[in-house]
Design a protein around this motif. Structure first.
Motif, PDB file in Angstrom:
ATOM      1  N   ASP A 234      22.876  -4.940 -27.970  1.00 21.69           N
ATOM      2  CA  ASP A 234      24.211  -4.451 -28.315  1.00 21.69           C
ATOM      3  C   ASP A 234      25.264  -5.419 -27.773  1.00 21.69           C
ATOM      4  N   ASP A 235      26.375  -5.486 -28.446  1.00 17.61           N
ATOM      5  CA  ASP A 235      27.502  -6.321 -28.002  1.00 17.61           C
ATOM      6  C   ASP A 235      28.362  -5.479 -27.038  1.00 17.61           C
ATOM      7  N   VAL A 236      28.075  -5.627 -25.739  1.00 19.56           N
ATOM      8  CA  VAL A 236      28.732  -4.802 -24.708  1.00 19.56           C
ATOM      9  C   VAL A 236      29.880  -5.590 -24.075  1.00 19.56           C
ATOM     10  N   THR A 237      30.983  -4.922 -23.792  1.00 13.97           N
ATOM     11  CA  THR A 237      32.127  -5.594 -23.157  1.00 13.97           C
ATOM     12  C   THR A 237      31.754  -6.079 -21.765  1.00 13.97           C
ATOM     13  N   LYS A 238      32.559  -6.998 -21.260  1.00 13.28           N
ATOM     14  CA  LYS A 238      32.309  -7.556 -19.926  1.00 13.28           C
ATOM     15  C   LYS A 238      32.385  -6.481 -18.848  1.00 13.28           C
ATOM     16  N   LEU A 239      33.352  -5.570 -18.969  1.00  8.09           N
ATOM     17  CA  LEU A 239      33.498  -4.495 -17.978  1.00  8.09           C
ATOM     18  C   LEU A 239      32.311  -3.537 -18.024  1.00  8.09           C
ATOM     19  N   ASN A 240      31.849  -3.197 -19.210  1.00  5.77           N
ATOM     20  CA  ASN A 240      30.693  -2.300 -19.327  1.00  5.77           C
ATOM     21  C   ASN A 240      29.415  -2.975 -18.849  1.00  5.77           C
ATOM     22  N   SER A 241      29.304  -4.272 -19.124  1.00  2.58           N
ATOM     23  CA  SER A 241      28.136  -5.013 -18.648  1.00  2.58           C
ATOM     24  C   SER A 241      28.098  -5.039 -17.126  1.00  2.58           C
ATOM     25  N   ASP A 271      17.530  13.579 -11.543  1.00  2.00           N
ATOM     26  CA  ASP A 271      16.842  13.158 -12.759  1.00  2.00           C
ATOM     27  C   ASP A 271      17.685  13.450 -14.003  1.00  2.00           C
ATOM     28  N   ARG A 272      19.027  13.503 -13.809  1.00  2.00           N
ATOM     29  CA  ARG A 272      19.925  13.777 -14.929  1.00  2.00           C
ATOM     30  C   ARG A 272      20.395  12.479 -15.578  1.00  2.00           C
ATOM     31  N   ARG A 273      20.721  12.544 -16.858  1.00  2.00           N
ATOM     32  CA  ARG A 273      21.358  11.437 -17.551  1.00  2.00           C
ATOM     33  C   ARG A 273      22.871  11.655 -17.455  1.00  2.00           C
ATOM     34  N   ILE A 274      23.572  10.689 -16.849  1.00  2.00           N
ATOM     35  CA  ILE A 274      24.996  10.851 -16.565  1.00  2.00           C
ATOM     36  C   ILE A 274      25.771   9.735 -17.251  1.00  2.00           C
ATOM     37  N   GLN A 275      26.872  10.109 -17.897  1.00  2.00           N
ATOM     38  CA  GLN A 275      27.746   9.116 -18.514  1.00  2.00           C
ATOM     39  C   GLN A 275      28.734   8.594 -17.464  1.00  2.00           C
ATOM     40  N   PHE A 276      28.875   7.276 -17.365  1.00  2.00           N
ATOM     41  CA  PHE A 276      29.763   6.660 -16.390  1.00  2.00           C
ATOM     42  C   PHE A 276      30.849   5.859 -17.081  1.00  2.00           C
ATOM     43  N   ASP A 277      32.005   5.799 -16.372  1.00  2.00           N
ATOM     44  CA  ASP A 277      33.082   4.926 -16.824  1.00  2.00           C
ATOM     45  C   ASP A 277      33.314   3.853 -15.762  1.00  2.00           C
ATOM     46  N   ILE A 278      34.128   2.854 -16.072  1.00  2.00           N
ATOM     47  CA  ILE A 278      34.217   1.664 -15.226  1.00  2.00           C
ATOM     48  C   ILE A 278      34.794   1.939 -13.831  1.00  2.00           C
ATOM     49  N   TYR A 279      35.587   3.009 -13.646  1.00  2.00           N
ATOM     50  CA  TYR A 279      36.187   3.293 -12.343  1.00  2.00           C
ATOM     51  C   TYR A 279      35.606   4.544 -11.684  1.00  2.00           C
ATOM     52  N   ASP A 280      34.491   5.035 -12.165  1.00  2.00           N
ATOM     53  CA  ASP A 280      33.869   6.219 -11.571  1.00  2.00           C
ATOM     54  C   ASP A 280      33.292   5.908 -10.189  1.00  2.00           C
ATOM     55  N   ASP A 281      33.303   6.944  -9.325  1.00  2.00           N
ATOM     56  CA  ASP A 281      32.652   6.854  -8.016  1.00  2.00           C
ATOM     57  C   ASP A 281      31.166   7.139  -8.235  1.00  2.00           C
ATOM     58  N   ILE A 282      30.341   6.092  -8.200  1.00  2.00           N
ATOM     59  CA  ILE A 282      28.928   6.233  -8.549  1.00  2.00           C
ATOM     60  C   ILE A 282      28.191   7.213  -7.635  1.00  2.00           C
ATOM     61  N   PRO A 283      28.280   7.087  -6.280  1.00  2.00           N
ATOM     62  CA  PRO A 283      27.549   8.025  -5.421  1.00  2.00           C
ATOM     63  C   PRO A 283      27.984   9.474  -5.641  1.00  2.00           C
ATOM     64  N   LYS A 284      29.308   9.688  -5.749  1.00  2.00           N
ATOM     65  CA  LYS A 284      29.794  11.053  -5.911  1.00  2.00           C
ATOM     66  C   LYS A 284      29.378  11.649  -7.238  1.00  2.00           C
ATOM     67  N   LYS A 285      29.450  10.863  -8.299  1.00  2.00           N
ATOM     68  CA  LYS A 285      29.130  11.381  -9.631  1.00  2.00           C
ATOM     69  C   LYS A 285      27.630  11.578  -9.830  1.00  2.00           C
ATOM     70  N   SER A 286      26.813  10.848  -9.060  1.00  2.00           N
ATOM     71  CA  SER A 286      25.364  10.946  -9.242  1.00  2.00           C
ATOM     72  C   SER A 286      24.723  11.988  -8.333  1.00  2.00           C
ATOM     73  N   GLU A 287      25.543  12.746  -7.581  1.00  2.00           N
ATOM     74  CA  GLU A 287      24.980  13.774  -6.693  1.00  2.00           C
ATOM     75  C   GLU A 287      24.329  14.884  -7.505  1.00  2.00           C
TER      76      GLU A 287
END
Length: 287
Positions: A234-241, A271-287
């Motif tokens: 896929d042609d992914v943007t630099k920020l998403n990559s 074991d959940r599938r979580i959608q992330f955005d470029i400024y999300d707090d990864i540890p907090k959102k993946s709890e």
């Protein structure tokens, strides 16, 4: 102390003792002489007594002298004490003036500091708002950029020929390797893009719609197995990559990937599938 009369008397007695035996005088003459001598002695004793200083007079004199000396010393002491007090008063006054001046300066500085703190807080609020607005703008911009690439496919590892007809080469490769029929009218654009030095440049393929793209991407595993190094992506943007790289490097994420314009990660614990955005707090959102 002996007077001159007494001295003459005793000297005459002494001198008379050096001569021969005295001549015997009549009793009346002896009696008169003794009375005179006693009178003379008593008179001399009175003179001596009158000349002697009484003990009480000595105490009075000494007391008077000591008192005078103490008075002089006290006057000198009072004078020195007054000088010291005057000097201390001057120093105290000078120090008080300095303290008052410093107090005024301190109050002015406090007011300035309070004003600066107020300005800083206002600037922090402004900066925070600006950062929030900038982040929101960048998120929207990244989303729009990714959306504009939704029909794009990157082809890696395809041999580069001189003066090649890139769209025709892509059609031929997909037909030969993946048995995918791609018509020329389904291709919007196909051209080489910058890649790593010493390697074949990737091809950016833009197709007519997502349906055409989906038909091609379903064969990506077959393309990857057919020729070494050849693959579809896929042609992914630099920020998403960059977001995918950060997710894959994080301990709380098992894996991360791009799908249909969005980035997803699989959490290790839930074991959940979580959608992330470029400024999300990864540890907090993946709890």
């Amino acid at each position: 102390m002996m007077t001159s009369k007494t001295s003459k008397y005793f000297n005459s007695k002494k001198s008379s003792g050096t001569r021969g035996p005295p001549t015997k005088r009549p009793n009346s003459e002896v009696a008169n002489t003794s009375a005179e001598e006693m009178t003379l002695i008593l008179s001399e004793l009175d003179e001596i007594k009158s000349d002697m200083v009484k003990h009480s007079d000595i105490e009075t004199i000494v007391t008077s002298i000591v008192t005078e000396i103490m008075k002089v010393h006290m006057e000198e002491f009072d004078k020195r004490l007054n000088e010291i007090e005057e000097k201390n008063d001057k120093i105290k006054g000078h120090l008080q003036e300095q303290i008052d001046g410093l107090s005024m300066e301190n109050e002015v500085l406090r007011e300035k500091l309070a004003e600066k703190n107020k300005q800083i807080m206002e600037q922090k609020t402004t900066i925070s708002d600006a950062m929030r607005i900038a982040q929101e703008a960048q998120v929207r911009s990244n989303y729009n950029e990714q959306y504009s690439r939704k029909s794009n496919i990157k082809i890696y590892g395809m041999k580069e020929e001189k003066k090649e007809d890139t769209p025709e080469e892509v059609i031929r490769m997909l037909s030969d390797v993946a048995n995918v029929v791609l018509r020329e009218d389904e291709i919007v654009a196909a051209h080489r893009i910058p890649g790593r030095a010493g390697q074949n440049r990737p091809i950016l393929l833009k197709v007519k719609n997502t349906s055409v793209k989906s038909r091609i991407m379903k064969k990506r595993s077959e393309v990857k197995k057919s020729v070494h190094g050849l693959r579809l992506a896929d042609d992914v943007t630099k920020l998403n990559s960059s977001l995918i790289d950060r997710l894959n490097a994080h301990d709380s994420i098992e894996s991360a990937w791009y799908f249909n314009g969005n980035i997803y990660g699989k959490a290790v614990i839930s074991d959940r599938r979580i959608q992330f955005d470029i400024y999300d707090d990864i540890p907090k959102k993946s709890e």
